[in-house]
Motif scaffolding. Structure first.
Motif, mmCIF file in Angstrom:
data_model
loop_
_atom_site.group_PDB
_atom_site.id
_atom_site.type_symbol
_atom_site.label_atom_id
_atom_site.label_comp_id
_atom_site.label_asym_id
_atom_site.label_seq_id
_atom_site.Cartn_x
_atom_site.Cartn_y
_atom_site.Cartn_z
ATOM 1 N N GLY A 1 2.488 1.579 -3.425
ATOM 2 C CA GLY A 1 1.478 1.970 -4.403
ATOM 3 C C GLY A 1 1.042 3.412 -4.234
ATOM 4 N N MET A 2 0.896 3.866 -2.985
ATOM 5 C CA MET A 2 0.486 5.242 -2.731
ATOM 6 C C MET A 2 1.564 6.222 -3.183
ATOM 7 N N SER B 1 0.826 -1.213 0.000
ATOM 8 C CA SER B 1 0.000 0.000 0.000
ATOM 9 C C SER B 1 0.856 1.256 0.000
ATOM 10 N N SER C 1 2.776 10.081 -9.711
ATOM 11 C CA SER C 1 2.216 10.238 -11.056
ATOM 12 C C SER C 1 1.116 11.287 -11.081
ATOM 13 N N LEU C 2 0.329 11.411 -10.002
ATOM 14 C CA LEU C 2 -0.742 12.406 -9.958
ATOM 15 C C LEU C 2 -0.178 13.811 -9.970
ATOM 16 N N CYS D 1 3.723 5.722 -5.601
ATOM 17 C CA CYS D 1 3.666 5.740 -7.075
ATOM 18 C C CYS D 1 2.477 6.550 -7.563
ATOM 19 N N PHE D 2 1.330 6.400 -6.909
ATOM 20 C CA PHE D 2 0.127 7.127 -7.296
ATOM 21 C C PHE D 2 0.313 8.632 -7.135
#
Length: 186
Positions: free
Chosen positions: A39-40, A36, A46-47, A42-43
């Motif tokens: 992933g957070m 998690s 990219s955001l 990376c998110f």
């Protein structure tokens, strides 16, 4: 699920994916938390389109990799003694502290939510405008970096002020104790 060593090939393979080996070995909470967090990161990277944040993802990946290798080095008896807990202090105490912080600082949290929502709307407008207004991309890129850079600076100032209050509070307490000792001697 029983925590145990598994196939060496798959264990080595899963050690390259943050949290996957932990889950493969039966440590679901550890694996979920590592996966998690990675992933957070990376998110968010990219955001926000800020490549410098990928450094955090790299650190999480290396931590996860070496954590997995350390789990593989344990004997079966040692593995059975390892507690499956969420990593990085994500237990009930931390959740209650976060909830209390949000309750006591609702204005700050609301402002962050509004800023994040405004940013998402801003990005959507530029997607809609597309290539017709290419120079807006530069404005958007500069605004993004300025906004989140300013937020990071403000967070740092807030942390310094909080630490300064703690230090001066401790200093005053120590000085008062020393004064009370001197008064008691007299």
């Amino acid at each position: 699920m029983k925590k145990m060593k598994k196939n060496k090939f798959w264990s080595f393979f899963f050690s390259f994916i943050p949290g996957a080996l932990e889950m493969y070995m039966g440590f679901m909470k550890m694996g979920l938390s590592l996966m998690s967090i990675f992933g957070m990161v990376c998110f968010v990277t990219s955001l926000l389109n800020i490549g410098a944040l990928s450094f955090i993802g790299i650190v999480v990946w290396f931590y996860s990799f070496f954590h997995a290798l350390n789990l593989l080095a344990l004997t079966q008896e040692e593995i059975e003694q390892v507690e499956d807990e969420y990593m990085f202090g994500t237990n009930q105490v931390v959740f209650s502290k976060v909830a209390n912080y949000i309750k006591s600082n609702t204005i700050i949290v609301a402002a962050l939510v509004i800023v994040l929502g405004g940013y998402v709307v801003w990005k959507a407008c530029f997607i809609f405008l597309g290539d017709r207004y290419g120079y807006f991309w530069y404005i958007e890129e500069a605004a993004t970096r300025f906004l989140f850079g300013a937020l990071i600076v403000l967070a740092g100032i807030h942390m310094i002020r909080k630490k300064k209050k703690e230090l001066f509070g401790e200093t005053l307490t120590i000085e008062r104790k020393e004064e009370n000792k001197e008064d008691a001697k007299e």
